[in-house]
Design a protein around this motif. Structure first.
Motif, PDB file in Angstrom:
ATOM      1  N   SER A   7       0.827  -1.211   0.000  1.00  7.30           N
ATOM      2  CA  SER A   7       0.000   0.000   0.000  1.00  7.30           C
ATOM      3  C   SER A   7       0.867   1.269   0.000  1.00  7.30           C
ATOM      4  O   SER A   7       0.332   2.367   0.089  1.00  7.30           O
ATOM      5  N   ARG A   8       2.191   1.102  -0.095  1.00 13.32           N
ATOM      6  CA  ARG A   8       3.142   2.226  -0.109  1.00 13.32           C
ATOM      7  C   ARG A   8       2.967   3.107   1.122  1.00 13.32           C
ATOM      8  O   ARG A   8       3.109   4.323   1.077  1.00 13.32           O
ATOM      9  N   ASN A   9       2.680   2.461   2.250  1.00 15.94           N
ATOM     10  CA  ASN A   9       2.398   3.172   3.491  1.00 15.94           C
ATOM     11  C   ASN A   9       3.569   3.095   4.471  1.00 15.94           C
ATOM     12  O   ASN A   9       3.584   3.795   5.483  1.00 15.94           O
ATOM     13  N   GLY A  37       6.579   4.111   4.436  1.00 17.12           N
ATOM     14  CA  GLY A  37       7.294   5.371   4.654  1.00 17.12           C
ATOM     15  C   GLY A  37       6.621   6.229   5.703  1.00 17.12           C
ATOM     16  O   GLY A  37       7.273   6.788   6.582  1.00 17.12           O
ATOM     17  N   HIS A  38       5.286   6.329   5.631  1.00 20.52           N
ATOM     18  CA  HIS A  38       4.553   7.116   6.631  1.00 20.52           C
ATOM     19  C   HIS A  38       4.769   6.545   8.031  1.00 20.52           C
ATOM     20  O   HIS A  38       4.911   7.285   8.997  1.00 20.52           O
ATOM     21  N   LEU A  39       4.749   5.216   8.136  1.00 20.27           N
ATOM     22  CA  LEU A  39       4.898   4.587   9.448  1.00 20.27           C
ATOM     23  C   LEU A  39       6.289   4.840  10.016  1.00 20.27           C
ATOM     24  O   LEU A  39       6.449   5.122  11.203  1.00 20.27           O
ATOM     25  N   VAL A  68       8.282   7.266   9.533  1.00 20.94           N
ATOM     26  CA  VAL A  68       8.587   8.643   9.937  1.00 20.94           C
ATOM     27  C   VAL A  68       7.589   9.130  10.989  1.00 20.94           C
ATOM     28  O   VAL A  68       7.534  10.306  11.305  1.00 20.94           O
ATOM     29  N   SER A  69       6.812   8.203  11.527  1.00 19.04           N
ATOM     30  CA  SER A  69       5.907   8.526  12.637  1.00 19.04           C
ATOM     31  C   SER A  69       6.633   8.168  13.942  1.00 19.04           C
ATOM     32  O   SER A  69       7.714   7.588  13.920  1.00 19.04           O
ATOM     33  N   PRO A  70       6.033   8.463  15.084  1.00 18.74           N
ATOM     34  CA  PRO A  70       6.712   8.117  16.358  1.00 18.74           C
ATOM     35  C   PRO A  70       6.715   6.620  16.670  1.00 18.74           C
ATOM     36  O   PRO A  70       7.157   6.220  17.746  1.00 18.74           O
ATOM     37  N   LEU A  71       6.238   5.790  15.760  1.00 19.54           N
ATOM     38  CA  LEU A  71       6.218   4.341  15.978  1.00 19.54           C
ATOM     39  C   LEU A  71       7.644   3.792  16.084  1.00 19.54           C
ATOM     40  O   LEU A  71       8.427   3.924  15.149  1.00 19.54           O
ATOM     41  N   LEU A 126      14.979   2.479   2.347  1.00 18.24           N
ATOM     42  CA  LEU A 126      13.604   2.657   2.819  1.00 18.24           C
ATOM     43  C   LEU A 126      12.822   3.632   1.951  1.00 18.24           C
ATOM     44  O   LEU A 126      11.601   3.589   1.906  1.00 18.24           O
ATOM     45  N   VAL A 127      13.543   4.515   1.261  1.00 16.93           N
ATOM     46  CA  VAL A 127      12.862   5.499   0.410  1.00 16.93           C
ATOM     47  C   VAL A 127      12.207   4.813  -0.777  1.00 16.93           C
ATOM     48  O   VAL A 127      11.135   5.218  -1.238  1.00 16.93           O
ATOM     49  N   PHE A 172      12.654  10.259  17.906  1.00 13.06           N
ATOM     50  CA  PHE A 172      11.236   9.997  18.142  1.00 13.06           C
ATOM     51  C   PHE A 172      10.543  11.167  18.850  1.00 13.06           C
ATOM     52  O   PHE A 172       9.357  11.416  18.630  1.00 13.06           O
ATOM     53  N   ALA A 180       1.780   6.725  -0.272  1.00 12.14           N
ATOM     54  CA  ALA A 180       0.318   6.641  -0.235  1.00 12.14           C
ATOM     55  C   ALA A 180      -0.185   6.304   1.167  1.00 12.14           C
ATOM     56  O   ALA A 180       0.584   5.987   2.071  1.00 12.14           O
ATOM     57  N   TYR A 196      -3.513   7.242  12.049  1.00 14.72           N
ATOM     58  CA  TYR A 196      -2.420   8.190  12.304  1.00 14.72           C
ATOM     59  C   TYR A 196      -2.671   9.033  13.551  1.00 14.72           C
ATOM     60  O   TYR A 196      -1.725   9.429  14.239  1.00 14.72           O
ATOM     61  N   TYR A 235       0.108   9.218  16.499  1.00 17.82           N
ATOM     62  CA  TYR A 235       0.670  10.475  16.998  1.00 17.82           C
ATOM     63  C   TYR A 235       0.099  10.870  18.359  1.00 17.82           C
ATOM     64  O   TYR A 235       0.399  11.955  18.864  1.00 17.82           O
TER      65      TYR A 235
END
Lengths: 267, 241
Positions: free
Chosen positions: A90-92, A94-96, A98-101, A262-263, B72, B86, B100, B104
């Motif tokens: 789902s190309r997701n 990257g979002h994960l 760069v989140s605080p996860l 990762l990019v 973090f 996406a 999200y 966050y």
């Protein structure tokens, strides 16, 4: 010790996958398909052999129990690694990332998904074994939960190794998700004792928790003890493998961050 | 204190240098543009600011946090949107924002989702799977995701790529208003010079991983003696050496 923030982030990922499955019944069907298919093949084979009586009669239960347990290891591994692949597809991812996860929270969420897939995938097969072959895996007693727990753990570290491999080599390595456990089947001694393997292969078999689990199963079913020693070995090996694969995962994640992989992961 | 402070940042992949010792700051409430041709180092710079790529040398500090040691803490207060990353297509708009929001740690999440959906004209689509949205709606969803945690630092990679002029214009107006209201620091990579001229206080032009020109759009036009920022960009991009 996980804080409230960690639990919330783990729940975020679990919620993401539950929301996905709620909208995709083919994915749910896929959970049970493999275990049920294998059960039918081996169940009818067992019934055929049992019909010939003699020594064959005793192995029918072992075959069905073997399938019901080994499929759990497969389901556990698939639940973990396919959930990771869903983020790539789902190309997701990257979002994960760069989140605080935190990475360990990602792993924890994948383990939760693995357990859910194991439960959803195995329940129909266990029920079907009872209805078609009058085989009740729970008749083995509480030890069956320890057998399942060990095989679930094995699924986690195998999946962690596969995910580390994908981080290093990209989505081109994703085929391993569906094949790596099959490669371990001969050494896992699911349907035969380790002593049936050539002497040169036995050390490799004993290095796998699954071989100890199935030796324990045979001990429990054939009255050779309760399999406690085998299960203790399996648990110790699982912890060692989990630690080794967690270190490998950390190393490959760092290598991917150094190399910029990762990019473009998934392309 | 600068919201983003970058000092001597470099990234090398073997013999290839993607970013070569760049330094810049972005203050709170400031919008800074990263301009450059393909391969100039914009995406690598953004990826390093997000912690997705590790620098070969240099230092990144975001909101006072060193990204090498404490990323973090910074990531919780920043966010990112790009048309090239996406969101899960089968999840609805509300489900994506919920995921999200939990990641966050957003308080009053359902209220925040409705607030953002209202501001970005997504209320009618909250229950629609993200994959069925139009390009403009997807871009607004990506922006809603990027704003879910009320970030103090926002990184945007070509925020209006693939949008029609009307939708792009609305989005720019909204971004300008958001910056004014929130004091958010925004770093924006773009190929759209009109967008940069309209939105940005400062422009950094990258070529082969080096910042070759910097200043406000007006100052750059004056310095290079060109009528538009696009002409400045072309002059810089095509310069020898």
């Amino acid at each position: 010790m996980a804080g409230a923030g960690s639990l919330r982030r783990i729940w975020a990922l679990v919620y993401r996958h539950l929301a996905l499955y709620r909208r995709s019944w083919p994915r749910l069907l896929d959970f049970a398909y493999g275990p049920v298919l294998q059960l039918l093949i081996w169940g009818f084979t067992a019934r055929f052999l049992a019909g010939h009586g003699g020594a064959f009669a005793g192995v029918a239960g072992l075959l069905i129990a073997g399938v019901l347990l080994w499929e759990a290891a497969l389901a556990s591994q698939l639940g973990f690694s396919v959930s990771f692949l869903e983020e790539i597809w789902s190309r997701n991812l990257g979002h994960l990332l760069v989140s605080p996860l935190r990475p360990w929270e990602l792993i924890a969420a994948l383990i939760v998904m693995s357990v859910l897939r194991l439960l959803a995938g195995m329940m129909p097969a266990i029920l079907l074994a009872f209805l078609l072959y009058a085989f009740d895996i729970f008749a083995l007693g509480p030890v069956v939960l320890l057998l399942y727990a060990n095989l679930a753990m094995m699924g986690w570290w195998v999946a962690l190794g596969v995910v580390a491999f994908i981080l290093r080599h990209g989505a081109g390595a994703e085929g391993l998700v569906w094949t790596v456990m099959f490669g371990l089947t001969p050494l896992s001694a699911v349907f035969y004792p380790v002593s049936a393997l050539p002497a040169g292969l036995r050390p490799f078999a004993w290095a796998l928790p699954s071989a100890h689990v199935f030796e324990g199963l045979r001990a429990a079913m054939l009255g050779g003890g309760n399999g406690a020693r085998d299960l203790a070995f399996a648990f110790g090996l699982n912890l060692a493998w989990l630690l080794a694969m967690a270190l490998l995962f950390r190393r490959e994640l760092n290598a991917a961050r150094h190399g910029g992989a990762l990019v473009s992961l998934g392309e | 204190m600068a919201a983003i402070r970058v000092e001597g940042l470099s990234k090398r992949y073997g013999r290839v240098t993607a970013v070569a010792g760049i330094s810049f700051t972005v203050a709170a409430g400031e919008i800074v543009a990263l301009l450059g041709g393909n391969g100039a180092g914009k995406t690598t710079t953004l990826a390093m600011l997000l912690g997705l790529v590790l620098p070969s040398a240099g230092r990144i500090e975001i909101l006072g946090h060193d990204m090498a040691r404490d990323r973090f803490a910074a990531l919780a207060r920043m966010n990112f949107a790009s048309p090239y990353v996406a969101l899960p297509a089968r999840l609805s708009v509300a489900e994506n924002l919920r995921v999200y929001g939990h990641l966050y740690g957003v308080a009053g999440l359902e209220r925040r989702i409705r607030e953002l959906a209202g501001e970005l004209d997504l209320l009618a689509f909250l229950d629609r799977p993200a994959g069925t949205l139009s390009a403009g709606q997807k871009t607004r969803l990506a922006l809603a995701k990027a704003l879910i945690n009320r970030p103090a630092v926002l990184l945007l990679d070509e925020p209006t790529a693939s949008l029609d002029p009307d939708t792009a214009d609305r989005l720019r107006t909204w971004l300008a208003a958001y910056r004014a209201a929130s004091g958010c620091a925004i770093l924006l990579a773009s190929h759209n010079m009109t967008e940069v001229e309209r939105l940005c206080d400062e422009t950094l032009i990258l070529r082969r991983g080096v910042i070759v020109a910097r200043g406000s759009p007006a100052a750059l036009r004056a310095r290079f003696g060109r009528e538009t920022l696009e002409d400045v960009f072309l002059a810089v991009a095509r310069a020898d050496g």
